[in-house]
Design a protein around this motif. Sequence first.
Motif, PDB file in Angstrom:
ATOM      1  N   ASN A 111       0.842  -1.187   0.000  1.00  0.00           N
ATOM      2  CA  ASN A 111       0.000   0.000   0.000  1.00  0.00           C
ATOM      3  C   ASN A 111       0.878   1.238   0.000  1.00  0.00           C
ATOM      4  OD1 ASN A 111      -2.993  -0.944   0.727  1.00  0.00           O
ATOM      5  ND2 ASN A 111      -1.570  -2.195   1.914  1.00  0.00           N
ATOM      6  N   PHE A 112       0.631   2.140  -0.902  1.00  0.00           N
ATOM      7  CA  PHE A 112       1.317   3.421  -0.825  1.00  0.00           C
ATOM      8  C   PHE A 112       0.379   4.533  -1.287  1.00  0.00           C
ATOM      9  CE2 PHE A 112       2.443   1.341  -4.765  1.00  0.00           C
ATOM     10  CZ  PHE A 112       2.278   2.308  -5.738  1.00  0.00           C
ATOM     11  N   GLY A 113       0.709   5.745  -0.852  1.00  0.00           N
ATOM     12  CA  GLY A 113      -0.166   6.885  -1.033  1.00  0.00           C
ATOM     13  C   GLY A 113      -0.247   7.617   0.295  1.00  0.00           C
ATOM     14  N   ASN A 114      -0.857   8.808   0.295  1.00  0.00           N
ATOM     15  CA  ASN A 114      -0.871   9.573   1.538  1.00  0.00           C
ATOM     16  C   ASN A 114      -2.001   9.172   2.465  1.00  0.00           C
ATOM     17  OD1 ASN A 114      -2.897  10.588  -0.030  1.00  0.00           O
ATOM     18  ND2 ASN A 114      -2.123  12.688  -0.090  1.00  0.00           N
ATOM     19  N   LYS A 115      -2.978   8.387   1.946  1.00  0.00           N
ATOM     20  CA  LYS A 115      -4.042   7.921   2.817  1.00  0.00           C
ATOM     21  C   LYS A 115      -4.913   6.946   2.057  1.00  0.00           C
ATOM     22  CE  LYS A 115      -6.744   7.958   6.509  1.00  0.00           C
ATOM     23  NZ  LYS A 115      -6.329   7.463   7.816  1.00  0.00           N
ATOM     24  N   SER A 116      -5.282   5.814   2.671  1.00  0.00           N
ATOM     25  CA  SER A 116      -6.246   4.911   2.063  1.00  0.00           C
ATOM     26  C   SER A 116      -7.635   5.428   2.341  1.00  0.00           C
ATOM     27  CB  SER A 116      -6.101   3.501   2.658  1.00  0.00           C
ATOM     28  OG  SER A 116      -4.858   2.963   2.322  1.00  0.00           O
TER      29      SER A 116
END
Length: 801
Positions: free
Chosen positions: A776-781
């Motif tokens: 999982n990557f990104g600033n927020k799920s």
Amino acid sequence: MTQKEKIYIFLGILLCIGQLAGQTLKGHVYINGVPVNSAEILITDQEQKKYFTVTGETGAYSIELPNQKNYLVKAFSEKRLIISKNIYVDGNTTQDLSVENKETEIQSVHLIAKKKKIIQQKADRIIFNVENSVIASGGDVMDAIRLAPRISVQNDDIKITGKGKILVMMDGRPINIQKEDLPNYLKSIKSDEISSIEVITNPPAKYTAEGNSGIINIVTRKSKKDYWNLTVNTTGQAASKFMYKNGANYNLNVKDITLSSGINYTSGYNAPVNYSKIEYPDITWIEDNRQTAFTDNLSARLSLDYKLNKKITTGIQYIGSFSSPIVESQIDSKIFGKPNGAEKSLINTASEDSKKNRFNSLNYHMIYEIDTTGKKVSFDFDYFNSRSRSRQDYLSRTFDKTAPLPSIPDFDSGKNEGYQNINNYSLNLDVEHPTSWATLNYGARISFVNTANDIRFYDLSTGNEFLDPNRTNQFSFRERNQSLYFSMNKELGEKWEFQAGLRMESTQTRGFSETLNQESEIKYTKLFPTAYVLYKLNANNQFSANYGKRIHRPEFSLLNPFKYTFSPYSTSEGNPYLLPEFTNNIELTYSYKDFLITSLYYSDLKDGFEMLTIMNTDTKTQNATPLNFISNRSYGINQYFYMKLFPWLNANVNINFFNSQSRSSSPVTLSYLNGWNFETKADLNFTLNKKKTFFFGINTWQVSKGVTNLDRSSSGYQIDASLKLFLMNKQLQIVCYANDIFRSNKISYTGFSNNNQTTYRNYEDLRFIRLSIIYNFGNKSIKDSSREVKNSDEKDRATFR
């Protein structure tokens, strides 16, 4: 009372209810005479019911309240309480909220509710609060689902104890992706991203009455704006053959746009083994079917929602699935004479069954939030198209033909070619209408289904293709369905909660066989009542009861009268006059703290249908056809325990004990069968380090000897184990899973057909090792925005045969 009178009365009730309205409280919020933008307004009545709104750029607010009485109105700005005032609302009221140099800090605002129990009993559902469960944190949604009451997960197949097929929903909207893709999708979502799991064993009137099924609703945590998340996953699975799965999910929430998308691809093989034994008066027929099944499936989904303004949200959703499965079979049929048991004949059949399935689904929806009291109107338009092309070739040889097999040639070969096209359109209108005395929900739905089938049989025994007109058929089917529903929920003090609903469904079907020049028409209108009551004795003890009636309509493929040939001694055909089956369900439930839930349940099935295999004692041929011939009554007790044995060991245990009584109206089967069944399931979860990033799990289930409808079943068990490791601040998840370690899931079923005893045992190549990597990557799920597709029950019936 005629059908039209029933409809007019029901529509009249809905129109009367739709006229109900409250009154509006409005005004402005000022600090030192300056309008306050984005001030939060919290309004509480004497029963502690809360209402919430926010001011606009001019400091204006407006909120609709259900009745005339005193309210406590509080205004907050930048997390500070700026004013608190009692206001009596009598009709439409205007009240400005003004303060001079107020700097009071917020004290005990209680905007956030107190911490909830892990297990909560509601009138129509059981809630498993994942966010408060230590055992469910740190994993994925599939891990959390395993721990919820009444739910059983076996070989990635999710079930509710005592129910048939289930519907899995996200935030009240069905996750309409292919069944084989659902586990991968749920594994791509962190359990920390969801708030609770709702188990609805007896769905309310709002939901379609189709199927004796339950609903699992996954409620996500609220997400912030301007965030995105990308999850990629890859899985390798080794059983007798190898299979791999790859996928990605991308979510975006920015300004007024919410986007959710995903793509998954599965390819590989498995090797099921099927065994059957038939005891004829003069011979014993034993069949071993060794298969190699190839899976090739690509699925994709995309949903886009746009908030037009504070009250209106609209959006679309697309789901597609494209698969080309191939099943190769080698069937050895050994025939033994009686009474000495000497082998007399051997029939070898080789077959290949290939398909090309194409599925496309589109949903358009609009939601209008009338006011801040919860009044809401939702509109949905759904369309799906399902197309399938199939080809099945077989070649059968008989060796040493000394057994009496008059109908079976020494050599036989044939080819089935089929085409099926299904189109469905549906419109759905739903209204949520809270009032001062109860919460109402009502709406309507219409659905149109058209199917076309073209199936041809070619005789290849001579080496040339010969079209057999007697085994070739064009068949069309049309179904129209109209539904109205209404439900009401009422709380009486802090102890009692009541809910009741009624759904009316009217159905008209027409089937036509061009080849046979045969037409069938069926019309019926049925009412489906539901009722719920919840009594809270105290904080630790709760009792509930519910009742619901359900319908299960036949899958479209079962209605085609064409006779499908698998081999010279095995055929199947549909039944255009097949009727739906009906079930009445009753449940009584007691829950104690977060520790246990005890449920007593009763189910009564009428006009049940199944594929009935009819054995011909003289010719030794088998023909399977669906018939309404079963009635069943079952009752039992289900016991669920949730335990934290040690800080490093948690467990949940489910025990199910029930009696099944089945009767048959067909002279081919047993007339009556009664028996008890015992099932247990246990999940043990070990935390292996202080950082809570390394876990070990054991999952096991066991079933006793029992009965399934008119068959007796053997005992069986299965043990699975898993290791789970989180790395890189839990962004990287590595899971090693061992399924059916002892290859023990081999349950057999024994029944009778024309006094011939039949025994079946299938093993689906379940012992495997699976390694999954999820990143999982990104600033927020953020939560998934899949829309509630209203024609999901028609999709379930559009199975490929």
